[in-house]
Design an enzyme around this catalytic site. Structure first.
Site, PDB file in Angstrom:
ATOM      1  N   GLY A 125      55.410  72.391 -33.741  1.00 37.84           N
ATOM      2  CA  GLY A 125      54.887  71.062 -33.393  1.00 37.84           C
ATOM      3  C   GLY A 125      54.927  70.846 -31.892  1.00 37.84           C
ATOM      4  O   GLY A 125      55.500  71.650 -31.140  1.00 37.84           O
ATOM      5  N   LEU A 126      54.329  69.764 -31.489  1.00 36.63           N
ATOM      6  CA  LEU A 126      54.255  69.429 -30.065  1.00 36.63           C
ATOM      7  C   LEU A 126      55.649  69.200 -29.477  1.00 36.63           C
ATOM      8  O   LEU A 126      56.597  68.885 -30.218  1.00 36.63           O
ATOM      9  CB  LEU A 126      53.436  68.146 -29.887  1.00 36.63           C
ATOM     10  N   SER A 127      55.719  69.296 -28.180  1.00 38.92           N
ATOM     11  CA  SER A 127      56.950  68.913 -27.489  1.00 38.92           C
ATOM     12  C   SER A 127      57.212  67.436 -27.786  1.00 38.92           C
ATOM     13  O   SER A 127      56.298  66.613 -27.729  1.00 38.92           O
ATOM     14  CB  SER A 127      56.756  69.130 -25.979  1.00 38.92           C
ATOM     15  N   GLY A 128      58.432  67.123 -28.160  1.00 30.97           N
ATOM     16  CA  GLY A 128      58.786  65.744 -28.468  1.00 30.97           C
ATOM     17  C   GLY A 128      58.528  65.334 -29.915  1.00 30.97           C
ATOM     18  O   GLY A 128      58.782  64.186 -30.294  1.00 30.97           O
ATOM     19  N   SER A 129      58.062  66.277 -30.732  1.00 22.33           N
ATOM     20  CA  SER A 129      57.759  65.919 -32.130  1.00 22.33           C
ATOM     21  C   SER A 129      59.021  65.887 -32.994  1.00 22.33           C
ATOM     22  O   SER A 129      58.972  65.447 -34.150  1.00 22.33           O
ATOM     23  CB  SER A 129      56.733  66.896 -32.717  1.00 22.33           C
ATOM     24  N   GLY A 130      60.130  66.367 -32.452  1.00 21.43           N
ATOM     25  CA  GLY A 130      61.382  66.304 -33.205  1.00 21.43           C
ATOM     26  C   GLY A 130      61.827  67.623 -33.800  1.00 21.43           C
ATOM     27  O   GLY A 130      62.707  67.639 -34.673  1.00 21.43           O
ATOM     28  N   SER A 132      63.639  70.219 -32.539  1.00 17.89           N
ATOM     29  CA  SER A 132      65.053  70.576 -32.330  1.00 17.89           C
ATOM     30  C   SER A 132      65.965  69.636 -33.107  1.00 17.89           C
ATOM     31  O   SER A 132      66.984  70.068 -33.675  1.00 17.89           O
ATOM     32  CB  SER A 132      65.411  70.492 -30.840  1.00 17.89           C
ATOM     33  N   SER A 199      55.295  77.045 -30.632  1.00 17.73           N
ATOM     34  CA  SER A 199      54.448  78.080 -31.261  1.00 17.73           C
ATOM     35  C   SER A 199      53.041  77.536 -31.518  1.00 17.73           C
ATOM     36  O   SER A 199      52.662  77.316 -32.670  1.00 17.73           O
ATOM     37  CB  SER A 199      55.092  78.610 -32.550  1.00 17.73           C
TER      38      SER A 199
HETATM   39  N1  LIG Z   1      53.822  73.968 -20.095  1.00 16.66           N
HETATM   40  C1  LIG Z   1      54.657  73.650 -21.073  1.00 16.66           C
HETATM   41  N2  LIG Z   1      54.193  73.385 -22.306  1.00 16.66           N
HETATM   42  C2  LIG Z   1      55.038  73.077 -23.281  1.00 16.66           C
HETATM   43  N3  LIG Z   1      56.388  72.979 -23.124  1.00 16.66           N
HETATM   44  C3  LIG Z   1      56.896  73.245 -21.915  1.00 16.66           C
HETATM   45  C4  LIG Z   1      56.055  73.575 -20.841  1.00 16.66           C
HETATM   46  N4  LIG Z   1      56.837  73.767 -19.755  1.00 16.66           N
HETATM   47  C5  LIG Z   1      58.085  73.566 -20.121  1.00 16.66           C
HETATM   48  N5  LIG Z   1      58.147  73.258 -21.437  1.00 16.66           N
HETATM   49  C6  LIG Z   1      59.416  73.062 -22.148  1.00 16.66           C
HETATM   50  O1  LIG Z   1      59.591  74.248 -22.907  1.00 16.66           O
HETATM   51  C7  LIG Z   1      59.785  73.958 -24.282  1.00 16.66           C
HETATM   52  C8  LIG Z   1      58.818  74.752 -25.147  1.00 16.66           C
HETATM   53  O2  LIG Z   1      59.240  76.069 -25.257  1.00 16.66           O
HETATM   54  P1  LIG Z   1      58.732  76.925 -26.480  1.00 16.66           P
HETATM   55  O3  LIG Z   1      59.356  78.264 -26.321  1.00 16.66           O
HETATM   56  O4  LIG Z   1      59.031  76.185 -27.740  1.00 16.66           O
HETATM   57  O5  LIG Z   1      57.166  76.981 -26.251  1.00 16.66           O
HETATM   58  S1  LIG Z   1      56.089  77.997 -26.847  1.00 16.66           S
HETATM   59  O6  LIG Z   1      56.375  78.159 -28.283  1.00 16.66           O
HETATM   60  O7  LIG Z   1      56.192  79.261 -26.135  1.00 16.66           O
HETATM   61  O8  LIG Z   1      54.785  77.359 -26.612  1.00 16.66           O
HETATM   62  C9  LIG Z   1      59.480  72.509 -24.488  1.00 16.66           C
HETATM   63  O9  LIG Z   1      60.561  72.056 -25.297  1.00 16.66           O
HETATM   64  P2  LIG Z   1      60.347  71.088 -26.552  1.00 16.66           P
HETATM   65  O10 LIG Z   1      60.105  69.751 -25.935  1.00 16.66           O
HETATM   66  O11 LIG Z   1      61.648  71.185 -27.256  1.00 16.66           O
HETATM   67  O12 LIG Z   1      59.210  71.569 -27.376  1.00 16.66           O
HETATM   68  C10 LIG Z   1      59.474  71.905 -23.098  1.00 16.66           C
HETATM   69  O13 LIG Z   1      60.712  71.269 -22.856  1.00 16.66           O
HETATM   70  N1  LIG Z   2      63.037  61.512 -36.808  1.00 17.14           N
HETATM   71  C1  LIG Z   2      63.081  60.966 -35.602  1.00 17.14           C
HETATM   72  N2  LIG Z   2      62.933  59.642 -35.443  1.00 17.14           N
HETATM   73  C2  LIG Z   2      62.968  59.096 -34.223  1.00 17.14           C
HETATM   74  N3  LIG Z   2      63.142  59.789 -33.070  1.00 17.14           N
HETATM   75  C3  LIG Z   2      63.287  61.104 -33.170  1.00 17.14           C
HETATM   76  C4  LIG Z   2      63.268  61.767 -34.436  1.00 17.14           C
HETATM   77  N4  LIG Z   2      63.428  63.074 -34.226  1.00 17.14           N
HETATM   78  C5  LIG Z   2      63.554  63.234 -32.890  1.00 17.14           C
HETATM   79  N5  LIG Z   2      63.480  62.049 -32.260  1.00 17.14           N
HETATM   80  C6  LIG Z   2      63.581  61.845 -30.816  1.00 17.14           C
HETATM   81  O1  LIG Z   2      62.404  62.379 -30.244  1.00 17.14           O
HETATM   82  C7  LIG Z   2      62.726  63.052 -29.044  1.00 17.14           C
HETATM   83  C8  LIG Z   2      62.247  64.487 -29.121  1.00 17.14           C
HETATM   84  O2  LIG Z   2      62.988  65.164 -30.101  1.00 17.14           O
HETATM   85  P1  LIG Z   2      63.232  66.722 -29.988  1.00 17.14           P
HETATM   86  O3  LIG Z   2      63.972  67.122 -31.209  1.00 17.14           O
HETATM   87  O4  LIG Z   2      63.813  67.063 -28.668  1.00 17.14           O
HETATM   88  O5  LIG Z   2      61.719  67.268 -30.079  1.00 17.14           O
HETATM   89  P2  LIG Z   2      61.133  68.694 -29.759  1.00 17.14           P
HETATM   90  O6  LIG Z   2      62.229  69.690 -29.995  1.00 17.14           O
HETATM   91  O7  LIG Z   2      60.003  68.853 -30.691  1.00 17.14           O
HETATM   92  O8  LIG Z   2      60.710  68.636 -28.338  1.00 17.14           O
HETATM   93  C9  LIG Z   2      64.212  62.915 -28.834  1.00 17.14           C
HETATM   94  O9  LIG Z   2      64.457  61.837 -27.960  1.00 17.14           O
HETATM   95  C10 LIG Z   2      64.738  62.592 -30.210  1.00 17.14           C
HETATM   96  O10 LIG Z   2      65.891  61.802 -30.172  1.00 17.14           O
END
Ligand SMILES: Nc1ncnc2c1ncn2[C@@H]1O[C@H](COP(=O)(O)OS(=O)(=O)O)[C@@H](OP(=O)(O)O)[C@H]1O
Ligand SMILES: Nc1ncnc2c1ncn2[C@@H]1O[C@H](COP(=O)(O)OP(=O)(O)O)[C@@H](O)[C@H]1O
Length: 295
Positions: A125-130, A132, A199
């Site tokens: 999922g997208l960054s910030g989608s939850g 981790s 991914s």
């Molecule tokens: N350009 C760019 N695009 C997306 N994300 C970025 C980028 N640069 C740094 N980050 C940080 O790296 C985390 C994503 O790493 P991943 O290994 O999960 O990415 S990937 O699967 O290789 O696309 C991602 O963490 P998550 O927010 O947990 O998804 C970001 O914090």
């Molecule tokens: N189920 C949920 N409901 C509300 N907020 C959430 C939930 N899961 C994650 N968050 C919040 O969303 C943000 C991103 O979560 P995170 O797990 O770091 O996402 P990712 O790993 O996809 O980047 C964090 O601030 C986290 O506390």
């Protein structure tokens, strides 16, 4: 509402690991003065090891039970010392003249020890989608049930294993491939491996799926709108990306290909918000129904 894809809940349990009746062990493994021995069944199961715990329970002779298993191992190895044995070698990728070395302790033995089945839960999922957050909630819930899991987080793996990789397309592909291979090893160890990384590419995710036996790769799609992820923005990365300070950020100016047929979809939106624990329970339910929480 969060939903389990194909949510009929009438899935039959996996037919792998059919157990041979311990009271009628095959002659080949019958040893140890009438001790009850058992092997993991199914096509892939060939181990000759006694389940340590079951053997102990059956005989009350822990030391001897394990000793018997070990003896049979040494027996089968006897005669190999300095003996002539031809091993076939081949080429895999860029590795030439290599061979696969098989071990007598197999996946099914480890699964039996752990009373679970090794598998990979792949959270995308997208960054910030939850991702981790759910990965950790799931690991916690499994731990509470006495199940062994391990989280391979994209961010964390980039601190070591994948520190040489950037965010350009070919490096993301390599990132996915490596984590897929490591996840496969964890699953083979009998562990419930939780991989959580963006991914973004379908093809690479599918390639990881293909590394595992049918059913053992469980794709979990964090179906969360970009707008919600961007509002969360815990690391401030979306803000930087929108300001043009990060190039090639997923969802902003880099692609994300959502799964078409994932096993589980965890949906969140501005209207629908479930706690991480509730989302983790959805995955646990799936694992229970599919028989992964027992050996
Ligand atoms: N350009 C760019 N695009 C997306 N994300 C970025 C980028 N640069 C740094 N980050 C940080 O790296 C985390 C994503 O790493 P991943 O290994 O999960 O990415 S990937 O699967 O290789 O696309 C991602 O963490 P998550 O927010 O947990 O998804 C970001 O914090
Ligand atoms: N189920 C949920 N409901 C509300 N907020 C959430 C939930 N899961 C994650 N968050 C919040 O969303 C943000 C991103 O979560 P995170 O797990 O770091 O996402 P990712 O790993 O996809 O980047 C964090 O601030 C986290 O506390």
């Amino acid at each position: 509402m969060a939903a389990v894809a194909n949510q009929t809940f009438s899935f039959s349990k996996l037919s792998r690991s059919i157990r041979v009746n311990p009271l009628t062990p095959p002659a080949a493994i019958q040893s140890g003065g009438g001790r009850k021995l058992e092997v993991c069944g199914g096509a892939a199961a060939r181990s000759r090891f006694v389940s340590p715990i079951r053997a102990m329970e059956a005989s009350g002779e822990a030391k001897h039970a394990n000793g018997a298993a070990n003896r049979s191992l040494f027996d089968s190895a006897a005669g190999d010392c300095g003996g002539k044995k031809t091993v076939e070698v081949g080429t895999v990728g860029s590795s030439t003249n290599i061979a696969w070395h098989k071990c007598s302790v197999e996946k099914c033995d480890r699964e039996e020890m752990l009373n679970q089945k090794g598998c990979v839960i792949w959270i995308t999922g997208l960054s910030g989608s939850g991702k981790s957050t759910v990965a950790c909630a799931l690991s916690h819930a499994l731990y509470a049930r006495g199940k062994l899991s391990y989280v391979l987080d994209g961010d964390n793996c980039r601190h070591g294993l994948n520190r040489d990789l950037s965010f350009k397309a070919e490096d993301r592909s390599e990132n996915i491939r490596r984590i897929g291979e490591v996840a496969k090893l964890f699953a083979d160890a009998g562990v419930i491996c939780i991989a959580s990384l963006i991914s973004p590419f379908r093809k690479e995710r599918d390639a990881c799926r293909d590394l595992l036996p049918e059913g053992d790769f469980i794709e979990v799609y964090m179906d969360v709108p970009l707008q919600v992820c961007e509002t969360r923005d815990p690391k401030g990365l979306y803000k930087l990306a929108r300001a043009g300070k990060i190039k090639g950020f997923t969802g902003v100016d880099d692609p994300y290909e959502p799964p078409l047929n994932s096993e589980i979809v965890l949906q969140q939106s501005e209207e629908i918000c479930h706690s991480p624990a509730v989302l983790a329970e959805q995955v646990i339910s799936y694992l229970e129904i599919k028989g992964y929480l027992e050996s």
